[in-house]
Design a protein around this motif. Structure first.
Motif, PDB file in Angstrom:
ATOM      1  N   LEU A 164       7.836  13.654  18.968  1.00 50.79           N
ATOM      2  CA  LEU A 164       7.671  14.291  17.908  1.00 50.79           C
ATOM      3  C   LEU A 164       7.851  13.070  16.833  1.00 50.79           C
ATOM      4  N   ALA A 165       6.820  12.874  15.905  1.00 50.21           N
ATOM      5  CA  ALA A 165       7.037  11.920  14.740  1.00 50.21           C
ATOM      6  C   ALA A 165       6.052  12.085  13.602  1.00 50.21           C
ATOM      7  N   PRO A 166       6.719  11.798  12.671  1.00 54.52           N
ATOM      8  CA  PRO A 166       6.287  11.794  11.313  1.00 54.52           C
ATOM      9  C   PRO A 166       5.050  10.684  10.790  1.00 54.52           C
ATOM     10  N   PHE A 167       4.016  10.952  10.503  1.00 52.78           N
ATOM     11  CA  PHE A 167       3.150   9.950   9.958  1.00 52.78           C
ATOM     12  C   PHE A 167       2.422  10.359   8.630  1.00 52.78           C
ATOM     13  N   SER A 168       2.655   9.208   7.535  1.00 55.04           N
ATOM     14  CA  SER A 168       2.411   9.732   6.259  1.00 55.04           C
ATOM     15  C   SER A 168       0.999   9.265   5.807  1.00 55.04           C
ATOM     16  N   TYR A 169       0.092   8.623   6.747  1.00 51.67           N
ATOM     17  CA  TYR A 169      -1.032   8.093   6.469  1.00 51.67           C
ATOM     18  C   TYR A 169      -1.961   9.562   7.241  1.00 51.67           C
ATOM     19  N   PHE A 170      -2.287  10.529   6.394  1.00 50.39           N
ATOM     20  CA  PHE A 170      -2.792  11.968   6.804  1.00 50.39           C
ATOM     21  C   PHE A 170      -3.490  12.612   5.761  1.00 50.39           C
ATOM     22  N   MET A 197       0.751  -1.100  -0.054  1.00 43.82           N
ATOM     23  CA  MET A 197       0.042  -0.130   0.116  1.00 43.82           C
ATOM     24  C   MET A 197       0.895   1.077  -0.065  1.00 43.82           C
ATOM     25  N   ILE A 198       1.951   1.317   0.661  1.00 40.32           N
ATOM     26  CA  ILE A 198       2.816   2.519   0.912  1.00 40.32           C
ATOM     27  C   ILE A 198       3.244   2.602  -0.514  1.00 40.32           C
ATOM     28  N   SER A 199       3.676   1.865  -1.443  1.00 45.98           N
ATOM     29  CA  SER A 199       3.971   2.137  -2.810  1.00 45.98           C
ATOM     30  C   SER A 199       2.982   2.664  -3.799  1.00 45.98           C
ATOM     31  N   VAL A 200       1.615   2.311  -3.494  1.00 47.77           N
ATOM     32  CA  VAL A 200       0.781   2.456  -4.401  1.00 47.77           C
ATOM     33  C   VAL A 200      -0.050   3.824  -4.081  1.00 47.77           C
ATOM     34  N   ILE A 201      -0.357   3.943  -2.727  1.00 44.26           N
ATOM     35  CA  ILE A 201      -1.137   5.366  -2.410  1.00 44.26           C
ATOM     36  C   ILE A 201      -0.032   6.377  -2.507  1.00 44.26           C
ATOM     37  N   LEU A 202       0.178   7.229  -3.530  1.00 49.26           N
ATOM     38  CA  LEU A 202       1.224   8.137  -3.692  1.00 49.26           C
ATOM     39  C   LEU A 202       0.607   9.496  -4.105  1.00 49.26           C
ATOM     40  N   PRO A 203       1.386  10.587  -3.889  1.00 42.91           N
ATOM     41  CA  PRO A 203       2.134  10.676  -2.599  1.00 42.91           C
ATOM     42  C   PRO A 203       1.202  10.886  -1.470  1.00 42.91           C
ATOM     43  N   ARG A 204       2.008  10.931  -0.531  1.00 39.31           N
ATOM     44  CA  ARG A 204       0.988  10.890   0.781  1.00 39.31           C
ATOM     45  C   ARG A 204       1.580  12.374   1.606  1.00 39.31           C
ATOM     46  N   PRO A 205       0.678  13.203   2.215  1.00 38.83           N
ATOM     47  CA  PRO A 205       1.182  14.102   2.988  1.00 38.83           C
ATOM     48  C   PRO A 205       1.762  13.628   4.201  1.00 38.83           C
ATOM     49  N   ILE A 206       2.526  14.483   4.848  1.00 35.32           N
ATOM     50  CA  ILE A 206       3.126  13.955   6.313  1.00 35.32           C
ATOM     51  C   ILE A 206       2.493  14.620   7.502  1.00 35.32           C
ATOM     52  N   ALA A 207       1.727  14.046   8.283  1.00 31.97           N
ATOM     53  CA  ALA A 207       1.476  14.613   9.703  1.00 31.97           C
ATOM     54  C   ALA A 207       2.645  14.719  10.390  1.00 31.97           C
ATOM     55  N   PHE A 208       3.294  15.697  10.890  1.00 29.82           N
ATOM     56  CA  PHE A 208       4.518  15.803  11.722  1.00 29.82           C
ATOM     57  C   PHE A 208       3.818  16.254  13.100  1.00 29.82           C
ATOM     58  N   VAL A 209       3.446  15.053  13.948  1.00 30.17           N
ATOM     59  CA  VAL A 209       2.501  15.244  15.127  1.00 30.17           C
ATOM     60  C   VAL A 209       3.615  15.384  16.318  1.00 30.17           C
ATOM     61  N   SER A 210       3.156  16.378  17.053  1.00 29.16           N
ATOM     62  CA  SER A 210       3.774  16.746  18.437  1.00 29.16           C
ATOM     63  C   SER A 210       2.687  16.308  19.335  1.00 29.16           C
ATOM     64  N   THR A 211       3.372  15.750  20.535  1.00 29.90           N
ATOM     65  CA  THR A 211       2.407  15.155  21.624  1.00 29.90           C
ATOM     66  C   THR A 211       3.233  15.476  22.935  1.00 29.90           C
ATOM     67  N   ILE A 212       2.515  15.315  24.021  1.00 32.99           N
ATOM     68  CA  ILE A 212       3.281  15.250  25.252  1.00 32.99           C
ATOM     69  C   ILE A 212       2.975  14.182  26.030  1.00 32.99           C
ATOM     70  N   SER A 213       3.899  13.499  26.794  1.00 32.74           N
ATOM     71  CA  SER A 213       3.511  12.340  27.642  1.00 32.74           C
ATOM     72  C   SER A 213       2.909  12.817  28.825  1.00 32.74           C
ATOM     73  N   PRO A 214       2.283  12.156  29.881  1.00 38.01           N
ATOM     74  CA  PRO A 214       1.756  12.569  31.124  1.00 38.01           C
ATOM     75  C   PRO A 214       2.673  12.906  31.776  1.00 38.01           C
ATOM     76  N   GLU A 215       3.876  12.533  31.575  1.00 40.58           N
ATOM     77  CA  GLU A 215       5.060  12.712  32.515  1.00 40.58           C
ATOM     78  C   GLU A 215       5.662  14.249  32.106  1.00 40.58           C
ATOM     79  N   GLY A 216       5.302  14.632  31.072  1.00 45.19           N
ATOM     80  CA  GLY A 216       5.632  15.913  30.443  1.00 45.19           C
ATOM     81  C   GLY A 216       6.887  16.080  29.469  1.00 45.19           C
TER      82      GLY A 216
END
Length: 187
Positions: free
Chosen positions: A24-30, A1-20
């Protein structure tokens, strides 16, 4: 699928853990879900090595908040550094050298180098599969948009100024510099 569904935008997602700890991680199913209310979604996979949830998903489920930062060419290499499988106590901001800045309405920081940020509150997580290679669809309502004026022309985001990157298959990425227009038919 990742070679067929093209191009994919990138969600560069920032979060914070409960510990603070910022994450930061990129996700290309977005993609966008709908404009009213403004809802976006990204898919967070289950780790293949041990079937565990990724830090991003655990943080979103625990805090109910995240930020999607749009990736431009000038910091794409730093974005890729954030795709490593780091332990939960390691912040990818430090690993990549990207700069965290405060958000207005949510706790996770934004990426200063990004020209567009979407502060989100969790709407729903749909778990599709908990098997390695499975994942969850994360939907969030955008509660604040940040758009840097340097990437707009006449009040609209100008792709030539934003210079976003997209994901292809494997290690390949794409620039969006070869644009063309087509008019929808009026029926």
């Amino acid at each position: 699928m990742i070679s067929v569904i093209l191009p994919r935008p990138i969600a560069f997602v920032s979060t914070i853990s409960p510990e603070g700890v910022p994450n930061l991680a990129p996700f290309s199913y977005f993609t966008a879900v709908c404009p009213k209310p403004p809802v976006i979604c990204f898919c967070c996979g289950i780790r293949g090595r041990d079937g565990s949830k990724k830090d991003t998903l655990r943080n979103v489920e625990a805090t109910g908040e995240f930020v999607v930062n749009v990736v431009s060419e000038d910091f794409a290499a730093q974005m890729v550094q954030c795709s490593g499988d780091y332990p939960p106590d390691v912040s990818e901001f430090g690993v990549s050298g990207l700069t965290p800045i405060a958000s207005d309405l949510v706790a996770p920081p934004r990426v200063k180098e990004s020209r567009i940020h979407m502060e989100c509150r969790l709407l729903q997580v749909v778990t599709v599969s908990t098997e390695p290679g499975g994942g969850s669809l994360v939907m969030g309502t955008v509660v604040r948009f940040h758009v840097d004026d340097t990437v707009t022309t006449e009040g609209r985001v100008d792709p030539a100024k934003l210079r976003p990157v997209g994901r292809m298959g494997g290690i390949s990425y794409v620039r969006t510099s070869d644009l063309f227009g087509m008019t929808r038919p009026k029926v």
